[in-house]
Write a protein that holds these residues in place. Structure first.
Motif, mmCIF file in Angstrom:
data_model
loop_
_atom_site.group_PDB
_atom_site.id
_atom_site.type_symbol
_atom_site.label_atom_id
_atom_site.label_comp_id
_atom_site.label_asym_id
_atom_site.label_seq_id
_atom_site.Cartn_x
_atom_site.Cartn_y
_atom_site.Cartn_z
ATOM 1 N N PHE A 199 0.836 -1.198 0.000
ATOM 2 C CA PHE A 199 0.000 0.000 0.000
ATOM 3 C C PHE A 199 0.867 1.241 0.000
ATOM 4 N N LEU A 200 0.372 2.266 -0.671
ATOM 5 C CA LEU A 200 0.962 3.591 -0.578
ATOM 6 C C LEU A 200 -0.089 4.464 0.098
ATOM 7 N N LEU A 201 0.282 5.003 1.261
ATOM 8 C CA LEU A 201 -0.619 5.887 1.980
ATOM 9 C C LEU A 201 -0.275 7.326 1.636
ATOM 10 N N ILE A 202 -1.278 8.110 1.333
ATOM 11 C CA ILE A 202 -1.107 9.540 1.100
ATOM 12 C C ILE A 202 -1.813 10.230 2.269
ATOM 13 N N VAL A 203 -1.043 10.930 3.081
ATOM 14 C CA VAL A 203 -1.587 11.539 4.288
ATOM 15 C C VAL A 203 -1.496 13.052 4.186
ATOM 16 N N ASN A 204 -2.639 13.709 4.351
ATOM 17 C CA ASN A 204 -2.661 15.161 4.459
ATOM 18 C C ASN A 204 -2.399 15.466 5.927
ATOM 19 N N VAL A 205 -1.224 15.978 6.257
ATOM 20 C CA VAL A 205 -0.855 16.166 7.660
ATOM 21 C C VAL A 205 -1.614 17.312 8.326
ATOM 22 N N ASP A 206 -2.255 18.167 7.549
ATOM 23 C CA ASP A 206 -3.064 19.232 8.134
ATOM 24 C C ASP A 206 -4.384 18.688 8.672
ATOM 25 N N THR A 207 -4.986 17.736 7.942
ATOM 26 C CA THR A 207 -6.281 17.172 8.333
ATOM 27 C C THR A 207 -6.165 15.743 8.848
ATOM 28 N N MET A 208 -5.010 15.105 8.633
ATOM 29 C CA MET A 208 -4.751 13.696 8.946
ATOM 30 C C MET A 208 -5.647 12.749 8.138
ATOM 31 N N GLU A 209 -6.181 13.254 7.044
ATOM 32 C CA GLU A 209 -6.928 12.397 6.125
ATOM 33 C C GLU A 209 -5.930 11.476 5.429
ATOM 34 N N CYS A 210 -6.256 10.183 5.395
ATOM 35 C CA CYS A 210 -5.351 9.186 4.828
ATOM 36 C C CYS A 210 -6.035 8.475 3.667
ATOM 37 N N THR A 211 -5.414 8.535 2.501
ATOM 38 C CA THR A 211 -5.886 7.819 1.321
ATOM 39 C C THR A 211 -4.973 6.623 1.112
ATOM 40 N N SER A 212 -5.569 5.447 1.039
ATOM 41 C CA SER A 212 -4.809 4.213 0.870
ATOM 42 C C SER A 212 -4.899 3.756 -0.590
ATOM 43 N N ILE A 213 -3.742 3.564 -1.205
ATOM 44 C CA ILE A 213 -3.680 3.125 -2.601
ATOM 45 C C ILE A 213 -3.040 1.739 -2.632
ATOM 46 N N PRO A 214 -3.829 0.688 -2.980
ATOM 47 C CA PRO A 214 -3.248 -0.662 -3.072
ATOM 48 C C PRO A 214 -2.218 -0.721 -4.195
ATOM 49 N N HIS A 215 -1.215 -1.568 -3.997
ATOM 50 C CA HIS A 215 -0.141 -1.675 -4.988
ATOM 51 C C HIS A 215 0.258 -3.129 -5.169
ATOM 52 N N ALA A 216 0.383 -3.554 -6.398
ATOM 53 C CA ALA A 216 0.883 -4.890 -6.724
ATOM 54 C C ALA A 216 2.233 -4.725 -7.413
ATOM 55 N N ALA A 217 3.271 -5.277 -6.809
ATOM 56 C CA ALA A 217 4.622 -5.127 -7.358
ATOM 57 C C ALA A 217 4.747 -5.841 -8.699
ATOM 58 N N HIS A 218 5.388 -5.177 -9.648
ATOM 59 C CA HIS A 218 5.695 -5.744 -10.959
ATOM 60 C C HIS A 218 6.836 -4.937 -11.549
ATOM 61 N N GLU A 219 7.364 -5.377 -12.653
ATOM 62 C CA GLU A 219 8.453 -4.669 -13.325
ATOM 63 C C GLU A 219 8.040 -3.223 -13.610
ATOM 64 N N GLY A 220 8.824 -2.287 -13.122
ATOM 65 C CA GLY A 220 8.549 -0.881 -13.367
ATOM 66 C C GLY A 220 7.559 -0.247 -12.398
ATOM 67 N N SER A 221 7.072 -1.025 -11.439
ATOM 68 C CA SER A 221 6.064 -0.465 -10.538
ATOM 69 C C SER A 221 6.643 0.580 -9.594
ATOM 70 N N ASP A 222 7.959 0.545 -9.360
ATOM 71 C CA ASP A 222 8.544 1.562 -8.477
ATOM 72 C C ASP A 222 8.500 2.948 -9.116
ATOM 73 N N THR A 223 8.697 3.025 -10.411
ATOM 74 C CA THR A 223 8.614 4.332 -11.065
ATOM 75 C C THR A 223 7.161 4.812 -11.118
ATOM 76 N N ALA A 224 6.215 3.877 -11.291
ATOM 77 C CA ALA A 224 4.803 4.245 -11.255
ATOM 78 C C ALA A 224 4.426 4.768 -9.868
ATOM 79 N N LEU A 225 4.963 4.131 -8.816
ATOM 80 C CA LEU A 225 4.718 4.608 -7.446
ATOM 81 C C LEU A 225 5.300 6.003 -7.247
ATOM 82 N N ALA A 226 6.505 6.209 -7.750
ATOM 83 C CA ALA A 226 7.128 7.538 -7.638
ATOM 84 C C ALA A 226 6.270 8.584 -8.346
#
Length: 133
Positions: free
Chosen positions: A25-52
């Motif tokens: 999972f990649l969590l995106i957290v707005n630290v002002d509101t502490m709202e957390c968006t969870s993005i599921p991730h399946a590892a595959h070739e090139g997925s690290d650049t997609a995550l970036a």
């Protein structure tokens, strides 16, 4: 301000995952509101650049993780995303540690904060082991 966290699960109680490209999972957290968006991730070739790219799309100012592959590291560093080691902590604890300035910076793709010439190309000023680059 948004912060990205590689996590083993979808909540702030989840442990920080120690390898960016394999994170479930990649969590995106707005630290002002502490709202957390969870993005599921399946590892595959090139997925690290997609995550970036996802980190950039969400305008995150920092990433808390472990090891980062060289290509993803370069994408993040080129866009001035600060990178922190959060392994061994929950995502919530890592956020608190980041706010307290007690997390180590990731200056290299292997997740270390050791001085390495690779980061000199992407960051104008670095201070490593007492010397300035």
């Amino acid at each position: 301000m948004n912060i990205a966290i590689s996590a083993a699960g979808p909540t702030l109680d989840s442990p920080v995952f120690d390898e960016f490209r394999r994170t479930p999972f990649l969590l995106i957290v707005n630290v002002d509101t502490m709202e957390c968006t969870s993005i599921p991730h399946a590892a595959h070739e090139g997925s690290d650049t997609a995550l970036a790219d996802t980190v950039l799309e969400h305008r995150c100012e920092a990433l808390i993780t472990g090891k980062i592959g060289e290509e993803a590291f370069k994408i993040l560093a080129d866009d001035h995303v600060t990178r922190y080691v959060g392994s061994g902590l929950t995502a919530g604890m890592a956020l608190e540690a980041m706010e307290a300035r007690s997390l180590k910076l990731i200056r290299n793709p292997d997740g270390s904060d050791e001085c390495n010439e690779n980061h000199h190309e992407v960051e104008e000023l670095q201070v490593c082991s007492g010397h300035t680059h």
